[in-house]
Design a protein around this motif. Structure first.
Motif, PDB file in Angstrom:
ATOM      1  N   HIS A   1     -12.053   2.440   1.336  1.00 44.13           N
ATOM      2  CA  HIS A   1     -11.905   3.879   1.560  1.00 44.13           C
ATOM      3  C   HIS A   1     -10.537   4.411   1.129  1.00 44.13           C
ATOM      4  O   HIS A   1     -10.262   5.604   1.265  1.00 44.13           O
ATOM      5  N   GLU A   2      -9.680   3.526   0.604  1.00 43.96           N
ATOM      6  CA  GLU A   2      -8.336   3.946   0.192  1.00 43.96           C
ATOM      7  C   GLU A   2      -8.220   4.132  -1.314  1.00 43.96           C
ATOM      8  O   GLU A   2      -7.124   4.364  -1.819  1.00 43.96           O
ATOM      9  N   THR A   3      -9.321   4.032  -2.030  1.00 43.20           N
ATOM     10  CA  THR A   3      -9.255   4.185  -3.482  1.00 43.20           C
ATOM     11  C   THR A   3     -10.462   4.946  -4.013  1.00 43.20           C
ATOM     12  O   THR A   3     -11.563   4.856  -3.453  1.00 43.20           O
ATOM     13  N   ASP A   4     -10.244   5.671  -5.098  1.00 46.90           N
ATOM     14  CA  ASP A   4     -11.327   6.304  -5.843  1.00 46.90           C
ATOM     15  C   ASP A   4     -11.784   5.423  -7.000  1.00 46.90           C
ATOM     16  O   ASP A   4     -12.720   5.769  -7.718  1.00 46.90           O
TER      17      ASP A   4
ATOM     18  N   THR B   1      -3.579  10.987   2.931  1.00 47.68           N
ATOM     19  CA  THR B   1      -3.177  11.568   1.644  1.00 47.68           C
ATOM     20  C   THR B   1      -4.317  11.314   0.672  1.00 47.68           C
ATOM     21  O   THR B   1      -5.256  10.562   0.975  1.00 47.68           O
ATOM     22  N   PRO B   2      -4.286  11.910  -0.529  1.00 40.88           N
ATOM     23  CA  PRO B   2      -5.315  11.591  -1.521  1.00 40.88           C
ATOM     24  C   PRO B   2      -5.393  10.082  -1.767  1.00 40.88           C
ATOM     25  O   PRO B   2      -4.393   9.378  -1.750  1.00 40.88           O
ATOM     26  N   ARG B   3      -6.591   9.624  -2.002  1.00 34.98           N
ATOM     27  CA  ARG B   3      -6.798   8.194  -2.192  1.00 34.98           C
ATOM     28  C   ARG B   3      -6.140   7.719  -3.487  1.00 34.98           C
ATOM     29  O   ARG B   3      -5.912   8.495  -4.408  1.00 34.98           O
TER      30      ARG B   3
ATOM     31  N   PHE C   1       0.825  -1.210   0.000  1.00 35.52           N
ATOM     32  CA  PHE C   1       0.000   0.000   0.000  1.00 35.52           C
ATOM     33  C   PHE C   1       0.857   1.256   0.000  1.00 35.52           C
ATOM     34  O   PHE C   1       0.646   2.176  -0.804  1.00 35.52           O
ATOM     35  N   GLU C   2       1.838   1.314   0.903  1.00 40.43           N
ATOM     36  CA  GLU C   2       2.676   2.506   0.960  1.00 40.43           C
ATOM     37  C   GLU C   2       3.535   2.641  -0.285  1.00 40.43           C
ATOM     38  O   GLU C   2       3.818   3.750  -0.735  1.00 40.43           O
ATOM     39  N   LEU C   3       3.925   1.517  -0.874  1.00 42.20           N
ATOM     40  CA  LEU C   3       4.663   1.572  -2.136  1.00 42.20           C
ATOM     41  C   LEU C   3       3.752   2.076  -3.262  1.00 42.20           C
ATOM     42  O   LEU C   3       4.185   2.846  -4.122  1.00 42.20           O
ATOM     43  N   ALA C   4       2.492   1.668  -3.252  1.00 45.57           N
ATOM     44  CA  ALA C   4       1.538   2.171  -4.242  1.00 45.57           C
ATOM     45  C   ALA C   4       1.391   3.681  -4.115  1.00 45.57           C
ATOM     46  O   ALA C   4       1.317   4.398  -5.123  1.00 45.57           O
ATOM     47  N   ARG C   5       1.342   4.186  -2.911  1.00 45.75           N
ATOM     48  CA  ARG C   5       1.300   5.635  -2.695  1.00 45.75           C
ATOM     49  C   ARG C   5       2.539   6.312  -3.261  1.00 45.75           C
ATOM     50  O   ARG C   5       2.446   7.337  -3.945  1.00 45.75           O
ATOM     51  N   ALA C   6       3.712   5.737  -2.972  1.00 48.63           N
ATOM     52  CA  ALA C   6       4.962   6.334  -3.428  1.00 48.63           C
ATOM     53  C   ALA C   6       5.071   6.296  -4.945  1.00 48.63           C
ATOM     54  O   ALA C   6       5.530   7.261  -5.577  1.00 48.63           O
ATOM     55  N   LEU C   7       4.670   5.185  -5.562  1.00 47.07           N
ATOM     56  CA  LEU C   7       4.695   5.091  -7.025  1.00 47.07           C
ATOM     57  C   LEU C   7       3.746   6.104  -7.650  1.00 47.07           C
ATOM     58  O   LEU C   7       4.064   6.728  -8.666  1.00 47.07           O
TER      59      LEU C   7
END
Length: 305
Positions: A246-249, A218-220, A134-140
Protein backbone atom coordinates in the motif's frame (compact mmCIF):
# COMPACT_ATOMS: atom_id res chain seq x y z
CA UNK A 1 35.58 -0.11 6.33
CA UNK A 2 36.15 2.78 3.98
CA UNK A 3 34.32 6.02 4.59
CA UNK A 4 33.48 8.33 1.70
CA UNK A 5 34.74 11.89 1.91
CA UNK A 6 31.82 14.21 2.51
CA UNK A 7 29.61 11.23 3.36
CA UNK A 8 30.52 10.29 6.95
CA UNK A 9 27.53 7.94 7.31
CA UNK A 10 28.29 5.79 4.24
CA UNK A 11 30.78 2.93 4.04
CA UNK A 12 32.39 1.12 1.13
CA UNK A 13 34.48 -2.02 0.99
CA UNK A 14 37.28 -2.54 -1.55
CA UNK A 15 35.00 -4.55 -3.83
CA UNK A 16 32.57 -1.62 -4.09
CA UNK A 17 35.10 1.15 -4.46
CA UNK A 18 35.23 1.39 -8.25
CA UNK A 19 32.93 1.28 -11.23
CA UNK A 20 33.03 -2.02 -13.16
CA UNK A 21 35.48 -1.69 -16.03
CA UNK A 22 33.84 -1.26 -19.39
CA UNK A 23 30.33 -1.03 -18.01
CA UNK A 24 27.84 0.35 -20.54
CA UNK A 25 25.12 1.26 -18.08
CA UNK A 26 25.64 3.35 -14.92
CA UNK A 27 26.12 1.12 -11.90
CA UNK A 28 23.24 0.76 -9.46
CA UNK A 29 24.16 1.93 -5.98
CA UNK A 30 22.37 -0.10 -3.33
CA UNK A 31 22.42 1.63 0.06
CA UNK A 32 21.79 -0.83 2.91
CA UNK A 33 20.52 0.07 6.38
CA UNK A 34 20.99 -2.35 9.29
CA UNK A 35 18.66 -3.41 12.09
CA UNK A 36 18.56 -1.81 15.53
CA UNK A 37 21.84 -2.05 17.40
CA UNK A 38 23.82 -3.00 14.29
CA UNK A 39 26.14 -1.09 12.00
CA UNK A 40 27.70 -1.28 8.58
CA UNK A 41 29.61 -4.46 9.40
CA UNK A 42 26.32 -6.36 9.58
CA UNK A 43 26.49 -6.36 5.77
CA UNK A 44 30.18 -7.33 5.60
CA UNK A 45 29.36 -10.87 4.47
CA UNK A 46 27.21 -9.45 1.64
CA UNK A 47 30.31 -8.03 -0.04
CA UNK A 48 31.11 -9.96 -3.19
CA UNK A 49 27.65 -11.51 -3.53
CA UNK A 50 26.33 -8.86 -5.91
CA UNK A 51 27.15 -8.67 -9.62
CA UNK A 52 29.72 -6.05 -10.66
CA UNK A 53 27.02 -3.62 -11.80
CA UNK A 54 25.60 -3.30 -8.26
CA UNK A 55 27.70 -1.20 -5.88
CA UNK A 56 27.02 -1.99 -2.23
CA UNK A 57 26.99 1.09 0.01
CA UNK A 58 26.45 0.44 3.73
CA UNK A 59 24.96 3.04 6.06
CA UNK A 60 26.64 3.71 9.40
CA UNK A 61 24.46 5.66 11.81
CA UNK A 62 26.16 7.41 14.75
CA UNK A 63 26.81 5.66 18.06
CA UNK A 64 28.19 2.33 16.86
CA UNK A 65 31.30 0.57 15.60
CA UNK A 66 33.75 3.19 14.28
CA UNK A 67 31.56 6.11 15.44
CA UNK A 68 30.79 5.03 19.01
CA UNK A 69 31.89 8.42 20.34
CA UNK A 70 28.89 10.06 18.70
CA UNK A 71 25.49 9.80 20.40
CA UNK A 72 22.96 7.54 18.69
CA UNK A 73 19.92 9.14 17.10
CA UNK A 74 16.42 8.74 18.49
CA UNK A 75 14.24 10.20 15.74
CA UNK A 76 13.83 9.08 12.14
CA UNK A 77 13.74 12.68 10.94
CA UNK A 78 17.21 13.36 12.30
CA UNK A 79 18.61 10.33 10.48
CA UNK A 80 16.92 11.16 7.18
CA UNK A 81 17.87 14.84 7.37
CA UNK A 82 21.57 13.97 7.60
CA UNK A 83 21.44 11.06 5.15
CA UNK A 84 19.56 12.87 2.38
CA UNK A 85 22.41 15.04 1.01
CA UNK A 86 24.92 12.21 1.39
CA UNK A 87 22.82 9.63 -0.43
CA UNK A 88 21.58 12.13 -3.03
CA UNK A 89 25.20 12.82 -3.96
CA UNK A 90 25.50 9.22 -5.12
CA UNK A 91 23.02 9.95 -7.91
CA UNK A 92 24.52 13.13 -9.33
CA UNK A 93 28.24 12.49 -9.48
CA UNK A 94 29.17 14.74 -6.55
CA UNK A 95 30.37 11.87 -4.36
CA UNK A 96 33.90 12.40 -3.18
CA UNK A 97 36.82 10.05 -2.85
CA UNK A 98 37.49 7.67 0.00
CA UNK A 99 39.29 9.13 2.97
CA UNK A 100 42.99 8.59 2.61
CA UNK A 101 43.50 7.40 6.17
CA UNK A 102 40.54 5.05 6.32
CA UNK A 103 41.00 1.31 6.53
CA UNK A 104 39.06 -1.12 4.39
CA UNK A 105 37.33 -4.38 5.22
CA UNK A 106 40.23 -6.37 3.76
CA UNK A 107 43.63 -5.94 5.41
CA UNK A 108 46.10 -4.18 3.14
CA UNK A 109 43.44 -3.10 0.66
CA UNK A 110 42.43 0.51 0.13
CA UNK A 111 39.97 2.24 -2.15
CA UNK A 112 40.60 5.32 -4.25
CA UNK A 113 37.74 6.31 -6.52
CA UNK A 114 34.43 5.44 -4.92
CA UNK A 115 30.81 5.29 -5.99
CA UNK A 116 31.02 8.69 -7.62
CA UNK A 117 29.29 9.38 -10.90
CA UNK A 118 25.64 9.64 -11.77
CA UNK A 119 23.58 6.48 -11.74
CA UNK A 120 20.45 4.83 -10.36
CA UNK A 121 20.02 4.34 -6.65
CA UNK A 122 18.19 1.64 -4.69
CA UNK A 123 17.62 1.26 -0.95
CA UNK A 124 17.42 -1.76 1.35
CA UNK A 125 16.73 -1.87 5.07
CA UNK A 126 16.12 -4.60 7.63
CA UNK A 127 13.83 -4.01 10.62
CA UNK A 128 14.62 -0.49 11.87
CA UNK A 129 16.68 -0.01 8.73
CA UNK A 130 13.59 -0.61 6.60
CA UNK A 131 11.87 2.33 8.27
CA UNK A 132 14.87 4.61 7.69
CA UNK A 133 15.10 3.45 4.07
CA UNK A 134 11.39 4.13 3.53
CA UNK A 135 11.49 7.66 4.92
CA UNK A 136 14.67 8.34 2.97
CA UNK A 137 12.91 7.11 -0.19
CA UNK A 138 10.14 9.62 0.52
CA UNK A 139 12.65 12.42 1.03
CA UNK A 140 14.59 11.54 -2.13
CA UNK A 141 11.34 11.48 -4.10
CA UNK A 142 10.33 14.89 -2.75
CA UNK A 143 13.77 16.19 -3.75
CA UNK A 144 13.29 14.98 -7.32
CA UNK A 145 15.71 12.06 -6.99
CA UNK A 146 13.49 9.03 -6.40
CA UNK A 147 15.12 5.65 -5.83
CA UNK A 148 14.74 2.99 -8.50
CA UNK A 149 13.69 0.34 -5.96
CA UNK A 150 12.98 -0.06 -2.24
CA UNK A 151 13.75 -3.40 -0.57
CA UNK A 152 12.55 -4.06 2.98
CA UNK A 153 12.63 -6.98 5.40
CA UNK A 154 11.75 -7.77 9.00
CA UNK A 155 9.56 -4.70 9.44
CA UNK A 156 5.83 -4.03 9.37
CA UNK A 157 4.62 -1.50 6.83
CA UNK A 158 5.03 2.02 8.24
CA UNK A 159 1.31 2.72 8.39
CA UNK A 160 0.71 -0.45 10.42
CA UNK A 161 0.48 -0.03 14.22
CA UNK A 162 2.66 -2.23 16.40
CA UNK A 163 1.01 -5.25 18.01
CA UNK A 164 3.69 -5.54 20.69
CA UNK A 165 4.72 -3.35 23.65
CA UNK A 166 7.57 -0.86 23.06
CA UNK A 167 10.74 -2.71 24.04
CA UNK A 168 12.85 0.42 24.38
CA UNK A 169 10.97 1.28 27.57
CA UNK A 170 11.83 -1.99 29.33
CA UNK A 171 14.25 -2.02 32.31
CA UNK A 172 17.71 -3.22 31.38
CA UNK A 173 17.27 -6.85 32.44
CA UNK A 174 13.95 -7.19 30.61
CA UNK A 175 15.41 -5.34 27.65
CA UNK A 176 18.32 -7.79 27.32
CA UNK A 177 15.91 -10.73 27.70
CA UNK A 178 13.77 -9.31 24.90
CA UNK A 179 16.84 -8.99 22.67
CA UNK A 180 17.78 -12.60 23.39
CA UNK A 181 14.25 -13.75 22.55
CA UNK A 182 14.57 -12.06 19.14
CA UNK A 183 17.92 -13.74 18.52
CA UNK A 184 19.74 -10.41 18.56
CA UNK A 185 22.58 -11.75 20.73
CA UNK A 186 23.16 -15.01 18.85
CA UNK A 187 26.74 -15.43 17.74
CA UNK A 188 27.98 -12.15 19.20
CA UNK A 189 31.03 -11.62 21.35
CA UNK A 190 30.89 -12.84 24.98
CA UNK A 191 28.45 -10.85 27.06
CA UNK A 192 30.85 -8.76 29.08
CA UNK A 193 29.52 -5.85 31.09
CA UNK A 194 31.13 -3.44 28.67
CA UNK A 195 29.46 -5.13 25.71
CA UNK A 196 26.06 -5.16 27.42
CA UNK A 197 26.35 -1.45 28.18
CA UNK A 198 27.19 -0.79 24.54
CA UNK A 199 24.43 -3.02 23.21
CA UNK A 200 21.76 -1.61 25.51
CA UNK A 201 22.75 2.00 24.79
CA UNK A 202 22.72 1.70 21.01
CA UNK A 203 19.86 -0.75 20.60
CA UNK A 204 17.58 1.09 23.03
CA UNK A 205 18.10 4.34 21.10
CA UNK A 206 17.50 2.61 17.77
CA UNK A 207 14.33 0.96 19.03
CA UNK A 208 13.10 4.30 20.35
CA UNK A 209 13.65 5.71 16.85
CA UNK A 210 11.63 2.83 15.43
CA UNK A 211 8.92 2.38 18.05
CA UNK A 212 8.14 6.07 18.55
CA UNK A 213 7.85 6.72 14.81
CA UNK A 214 4.73 8.54 13.72
CA UNK A 215 3.46 7.78 10.24
CA UNK A 216 2.47 10.76 8.05
CA UNK A 217 0.25 10.05 5.04
CA UNK A 218 1.81 11.34 1.82
CA UNK A 219 1.51 10.33 -1.85
CA UNK A 220 2.66 6.78 -2.38
CA UNK A 221 6.11 6.02 -3.74
CA UNK A 222 6.55 5.66 -7.47
CA UNK A 223 9.26 3.00 -7.25
CA UNK A 224 8.71 -0.76 -6.89
CA UNK A 225 8.86 -2.24 -3.40
CA UNK A 226 10.09 -5.75 -2.65
CA UNK A 227 9.43 -7.13 0.84
CA UNK A 228 11.00 -10.16 2.53
CA UNK A 229 9.55 -12.02 5.52
CA UNK A 230 10.81 -14.73 7.88
CA UNK A 231 8.10 -17.28 8.63
CA UNK A 232 9.12 -17.63 12.31
CA UNK A 233 9.66 -13.91 12.95
CA UNK A 234 8.48 -13.10 16.52
CA UNK A 235 8.50 -9.35 15.87
CA UNK A 236 6.18 -8.89 12.87
CA UNK A 237 3.28 -10.80 11.34
CA UNK A 238 3.03 -11.75 7.68
CA UNK A 239 0.04 -9.50 6.95
CA UNK A 240 1.95 -6.52 8.37
CA UNK A 241 4.81 -7.11 5.94
CA UNK A 242 2.49 -7.73 3.00
CA UNK A 243 0.92 -4.34 3.79
CA UNK A 244 3.98 -2.65 2.25
CA UNK A 245 2.09 -3.01 -1.04
CA UNK A 246 0.00 0.00 0.00
CA UNK A 247 3.06 2.29 0.01
CA UNK A 248 3.71 2.22 -3.73
CA UNK A 249 1.93 2.85 -7.01
CA UNK A 250 4.50 0.62 -8.73
CA UNK A 251 4.74 -3.18 -8.66
CA UNK A 252 5.01 -4.86 -5.26
CA UNK A 253 6.75 -8.20 -4.75
CA UNK A 254 6.69 -10.35 -1.63
CA UNK A 255 8.98 -13.27 -0.71
CA UNK A 256 8.95 -15.50 2.35
CA UNK A 257 11.86 -17.42 3.85
CA UNK A 258 12.23 -19.81 6.73
CA UNK A 259 13.71 -18.34 9.89
CA UNK A 260 13.18 -15.78 12.62
CA UNK A 261 13.74 -12.05 12.78
CA UNK A 262 17.29 -12.24 11.41
CA UNK A 263 16.47 -14.59 8.55
CA UNK A 264 18.05 -12.12 6.12
CA UNK A 265 21.53 -13.16 7.22
CA UNK A 266 20.87 -16.88 6.87
CA UNK A 267 19.36 -16.36 3.41
CA UNK A 268 21.54 -13.47 2.24
CA UNK A 269 22.74 -15.27 -0.90
CA UNK A 270 19.19 -15.91 -2.10
CA UNK A 271 18.07 -12.40 -1.16
CA UNK A 272 20.99 -10.87 -3.06
CA UNK A 273 20.05 -12.93 -6.12
CA UNK A 274 16.46 -11.66 -5.97
CA UNK A 275 17.63 -8.07 -5.49
CA UNK A 276 20.07 -8.32 -8.38
CA UNK A 277 17.35 -9.63 -10.68
CA UNK A 278 15.00 -6.82 -9.62
CA UNK A 279 17.62 -4.17 -10.28
CA UNK A 280 17.77 -4.81 -14.02
CA UNK A 281 18.65 -3.75 -16.65
CA UNK A 282 21.98 -3.92 -14.85
CA UNK A 283 23.94 -7.07 -15.74
CA UNK A 284 23.27 -9.60 -12.99
CA UNK A 285 25.19 -12.51 -14.49
CA UNK A 286 27.90 -12.05 -11.88
CA UNK A 287 25.54 -12.54 -8.97
CA UNK A 288 26.22 -15.53 -6.75
CA UNK A 289 23.63 -18.20 -7.44
CA UNK A 290 21.08 -19.00 -4.75
CA UNK A 291 22.13 -22.11 -2.85
CA UNK A 292 18.67 -23.43 -2.07
CA UNK A 293 18.25 -21.23 0.98
CA UNK A 294 14.95 -19.87 -0.29
CA UNK A 295 11.88 -21.52 1.12
CA UNK A 296 10.50 -22.06 -2.36
CA UNK A 297 7.34 -23.70 -1.11
CA UNK A 298 6.41 -20.51 0.68
CA UNK A 299 7.70 -17.95 -1.80
CA UNK A 300 5.00 -15.55 -2.93
CA UNK A 301 5.12 -12.92 -5.64
CA UNK A 302 2.59 -10.16 -5.20
CA UNK A 303 0.76 -8.26 -7.88
CA UNK A 304 1.17 -4.52 -8.41
CA UNK A 305 -0.43 -2.52 -5.64
Amino acid sequence: MTAVEGMPWLRLGPAEATEPAGSREPSVRLVCFPHAGAGATSFARWIGLFPPAVILVRAQLPGREDVTAQPPLRQVGDAVGALLPQVAALTDGTAGRTEGGATSDTAGSTASDTASGAGPLALYGHSMGALVAFELARALTAAGRPPSHLFVSGRRAPHQPSRRPPVHRFPDDEFVAAMEAMGATDGVVPRTRAFLRYMVRVTRADLELSEEYGYRPTPRLGCPITAFYGTEDPVVDIDQVEAWRHETDAPFTFHTFTGGHFFHQRHRTAIVTLMSQALGPADTTGAVEATGAVDTTGAVTGAPA
